[in-house]
Design a protein around this motif. Structure first.
Motif, short mmCIF file in Angstrom:
data_model
loop_
_atom_site.label_atom_id
_atom_site.label_comp_id
_atom_site.label_asym_id
_atom_site.label_seq_id
_atom_site.Cartn_x
_atom_site.Cartn_y
_atom_site.Cartn_z
N GLN A 53 0.81 -1.21 0.00
CA GLN A 53 0.00 0.00 0.00
C GLN A 53 0.85 1.26 0.00
O GLN A 53 0.64 2.17 -0.81
N TRP A 54 1.80 1.32 0.93
CA TRP A 54 2.55 2.55 1.11
C TRP A 54 3.62 2.77 0.06
O TRP A 54 4.01 3.92 -0.20
N ARG A 55 4.10 1.70 -0.59
CA ARG A 55 5.11 1.88 -1.64
C ARG A 55 4.55 2.71 -2.79
O ARG A 55 5.30 3.37 -3.52
N ALA A 56 3.23 2.70 -2.96
CA ALA A 56 2.62 3.51 -4.02
C ALA A 56 2.58 4.99 -3.67
O ALA A 56 2.28 5.82 -4.54
N HIS A 57 2.87 5.32 -2.40
CA HIS A 57 2.76 6.72 -1.95
C HIS A 57 4.04 7.28 -1.36
O HIS A 57 4.18 8.50 -1.27
N LEU A 58 4.95 6.41 -0.95
CA LEU A 58 6.19 6.86 -0.33
C LEU A 58 7.38 6.36 -1.13
O LEU A 58 7.28 5.39 -1.88
N SER A 59 8.53 7.02 -0.95
CA SER A 59 9.75 6.50 -1.53
C SER A 59 10.09 5.16 -0.91
O SER A 59 9.54 4.79 0.14
N THR A 60 10.97 4.42 -1.52
CA THR A 60 11.31 3.09 -1.01
C THR A 60 11.84 3.15 0.41
O THR A 60 11.38 2.40 1.29
N TRP A 61 12.78 4.04 0.66
CA TRP A 61 13.37 4.12 1.99
C TRP A 61 12.35 4.61 3.03
O TRP A 61 12.35 4.14 4.17
N SER A 62 11.49 5.53 2.63
CA SER A 62 10.46 6.00 3.56
C SER A 62 9.46 4.91 3.87
O SER A 62 8.99 4.78 5.01
N THR A 63 9.11 4.10 2.88
CA THR A 63 8.20 2.98 3.10
C THR A 63 8.78 2.03 4.12
O THR A 63 8.09 1.59 5.06
N LEU A 64 10.05 1.69 3.96
CA LEU A 64 10.71 0.77 4.89
C LEU A 64 10.84 1.39 6.27
O LEU A 64 10.64 0.71 7.29
N ARG A 65 11.17 2.66 6.34
CA ARG A 65 11.29 3.34 7.63
C ARG A 65 9.95 3.36 8.36
O ARG A 65 9.86 3.09 9.56
N PHE A 66 8.89 3.66 7.62
CA PHE A 66 7.55 3.71 8.19
C PHE A 66 7.11 2.32 8.64
O PHE A 66 6.54 2.16 9.72
N TRP A 67 7.36 1.33 7.82
CA TRP A 67 7.00 -0.06 8.17
C TRP A 67 7.72 -0.50 9.44
O TRP A 67 7.11 -1.09 10.34
N PHE A 68 9.01 -0.21 9.53
CA PHE A 68 9.78 -0.62 10.70
C PHE A 68 9.25 0.04 11.96
O PHE A 68 9.11 -0.62 13.01
N HIS A 69 8.92 1.32 11.86
CA HIS A 69 8.38 2.03 13.02
C HIS A 69 7.03 1.45 13.43
O HIS A 69 6.78 1.21 14.63
N GLU A 70 6.13 1.25 12.45
CA GLU A 70 4.81 0.72 12.78
C GLU A 70 4.89 -0.70 13.31
O GLU A 70 4.10 -1.10 14.17
N ARG A 71 5.83 -1.48 12.83
CA ARG A 71 6.03 -2.85 13.33
C ARG A 71 6.48 -2.83 14.79
O ARG A 71 5.98 -3.59 15.62
N ARG A 72 7.41 -1.94 15.13
CA ARG A 72 7.86 -1.80 16.51
C ARG A 72 6.72 -1.28 17.39
O ARG A 72 6.56 -1.71 18.54
N GLU A 107 0.28 9.33 12.22
CA GLU A 107 0.26 8.30 11.18
C GLU A 107 -1.17 7.99 10.74
O GLU A 107 -1.41 7.63 9.57
N ASN A 108 -2.15 8.16 11.63
CA ASN A 108 -3.55 7.98 11.24
C ASN A 108 -4.00 9.10 10.30
O ASN A 108 -4.72 8.85 9.32
N THR A 109 -3.58 10.31 10.61
CA THR A 109 -3.89 11.43 9.73
C THR A 109 -3.23 11.24 8.38
O THR A 109 -3.86 11.49 7.32
N LEU A 110 -2.00 10.78 8.36
CA LEU A 110 -1.30 10.51 7.11
C LEU A 110 -2.04 9.47 6.29
O LEU A 110 -2.20 9.62 5.08
N SER A 111 -2.55 8.43 6.95
CA SER A 111 -3.28 7.38 6.24
C SER A 111 -4.56 7.93 5.62
O SER A 111 -4.87 7.63 4.46
N GLU A 112 -5.29 8.74 6.38
CA GLU A 112 -6.55 9.28 5.87
C GLU A 112 -6.33 10.21 4.68
O GLU A 112 -7.01 10.11 3.66
N VAL A 113 -5.37 11.12 4.82
CA VAL A 113 -5.19 12.15 3.80
C VAL A 113 -4.44 11.63 2.58
O VAL A 113 -4.83 11.91 1.44
N VAL A 114 -3.37 10.87 2.80
CA VAL A 114 -2.53 10.40 1.69
C VAL A 114 -3.00 9.06 1.14
O VAL A 114 -3.25 8.91 -0.06
N LEU A 115 -3.15 8.07 2.01
CA LEU A 115 -3.50 6.72 1.55
C LEU A 115 -4.95 6.63 1.12
O LEU A 115 -5.26 6.10 0.04
N ASN A 116 -5.86 7.15 1.92
CA ASN A 116 -7.30 7.04 1.62
C ASN A 116 -7.82 8.19 0.76
O ASN A 116 -8.93 8.11 0.24
#
Length: 268
Positions: free
Chosen positions: A14-33, A67-76
Motif C-alpha cells: 500500500q505505502w510503496r505507491a505513496h512513499l519513496s522506497t526508503w520512507s516505506t521501509l522506515r515507516f514499516w519498521f516504526h509501525e512494526r515496533r 500516522e492515522n492522519t497521514l493514512s486518511e489524507v494520503v493513503l485514503n
C-alpha cells in the motif's frame, strides 16, 4: 520460513505507491515496533518522502495520531472528492490544518494557488510550520495559529483523552487549558484579502456549529466547501439548510468529508 507476515506485505504494498522506497521501509519498521509495544514513549520526528501525491518530505511525530492522519489524507485520499470537483483553484483556506497534509496536497494539485492554513494547537502548529515552510518561502502559504469561532475572543483548547484514534483538540469556552485566539470567518476574509475562496476545507472538531452561526455573508465568497462533521454537528449547524439557502449543492456525502459546490460564481 516466511520473512514477512501478511500485514507487512499489505503495508509495504500500500505505502510503496505513496512513499519513496526508503520512507516505506522506515515507516514499516516504526509501525512494526509500535505494534509490538516497542515504540512507546519514543520522542522526536520521522521524515517521510511522499511521492503520490508528490508533496515531498513530510514530518510526523513518532507518537500520537499523525500516522492515522497521514493514512486518511494520503493513503485514503479523503480530499479527492473536492479536488475532482474543482478543476482550478487559486485561493484555498484550510481550517484545522493540523500538521499541514491537506495544505500540501492542495498546493501540489493547484500549482498556482495561495493557501491560508489555520491551526489552533501549538504542538500541531509547530509541525505545520515546518511542513509548509517551502510553500511559505515561495509566497504561496500563510500559517496562522488561530481558531475559527463565532466571535473574536480568547478560548481554551481541551487536551485529548489519549484513547482517541486522532488526538483532536477541541475548543472549550471557559476552560483552563491552552489559550488560543479565535477569529470569525468574516474577519479572516477581511484580513487575508482573498477576492474569493475556491476551496474552504473544514476540520475543526465540532466548531463547525459556531462556523455557521451568526452572519453568514462570508459564504457569498466561497466556491466549494469540503467539511468533516463531528457528532451531531451537521444537524446542529443546520448545514444542509444553510447550503440550500446560500446557493450551494451538496455533491458528496462520504463518511469522512461532505463536499458542497456553489451553483453560481461567488461574489466579491
Amino acid at each position: 520460513m516466511r520473512l514477512l507476515n501478511s500485514w507487512s506485505w499489505q503495508f509495504l504494498r500500500q505505502w510503496r505507491a505513496h512513499l519513496s522506497t526508503w520512507s516505506t521501509l522506515r515507516f514499516w519498521f516504526h509501525e512494526r515496533r509500535r505494534a509490538k509495544g516497542k515504540a512507546q514513549g519514543e520522542q522526536g520526528l520521522m521524515c517521510l518522502s511522499v511521492t503520490c501525491p508528490a508533496i515531498g518530505d513530510v514530518y510526523i511525530r513518532k507518537t500520537g495520531s499523525d500516522e492515522n492522519t497521514l493514512s486518511e489524507v494520503v493513503l485514503n485520499g479523503v480530499y479527492n472528492e473536492v479536488i475532482q470537483a474543482v478543476s482550478e483553484a487559486n485561493y484555498v483556506i484550510d481550517l484545522g490544518a493540523n500538521i499541514g497534509l491537506a495544505t500540501l496536497i492542495f498546493a501540489e494539485r493547484y500549482k498556482k494557488c495561495h493557501i491560508v492554513a489555520l491551526e489552533p494547537d501549538e504542538r500541531n502548529f509547530e509541525l505545520l510550520e515546518r511542513n509548509v515552510e517551502p510553500l511559505v518561502r515561495e509566497g504561496r502559504c500563510r500559517a496562522l495559529q488561530r481558531a475559527i469561532w463565532d466571535e473574536s475572543t480568547t478560548l481554551s483548547l481541551a487536551v485529548p483523552s489519549g484513547d482517541e484514534r486522532f488526538d483532536a483538540v477541541r475548543i472549550v469556552p471557559g476552560g483552563e487549558g491552552q489559550q488560543v485566539s479565535t477569529i470569525t470567518m468574516g474577519n479572516l476574509l477581511a484580513d487575508i484579502a482573498f477576492p474569493r475562496v475556491d476551496i474552504l476545507k473544514v476540520d475543526i472538531e465540532g466548531a463547525e456549529v459556531q462556523l455557521f452561526a451568526g452572519d453568514l455573508a462570508w459564504l457569498n465568497r466561497i466556491r466549494a466547501i469540503a467539511i468533516e462533521f463531528h457528532g451531531d454537528s451537521r444537524e446542529a449547524s443546520r448545514f444542509d439548510h444553510v447550503m440550500q439557502d446560500r446557493g450551494f449543492k451538496v455533491v458528496s456525502s462520504q463518511r469522512h468529508t461532505v463536499v458542497a459546490l456553489r451553483r453560481d460564481p461567488p461574489t466579491p
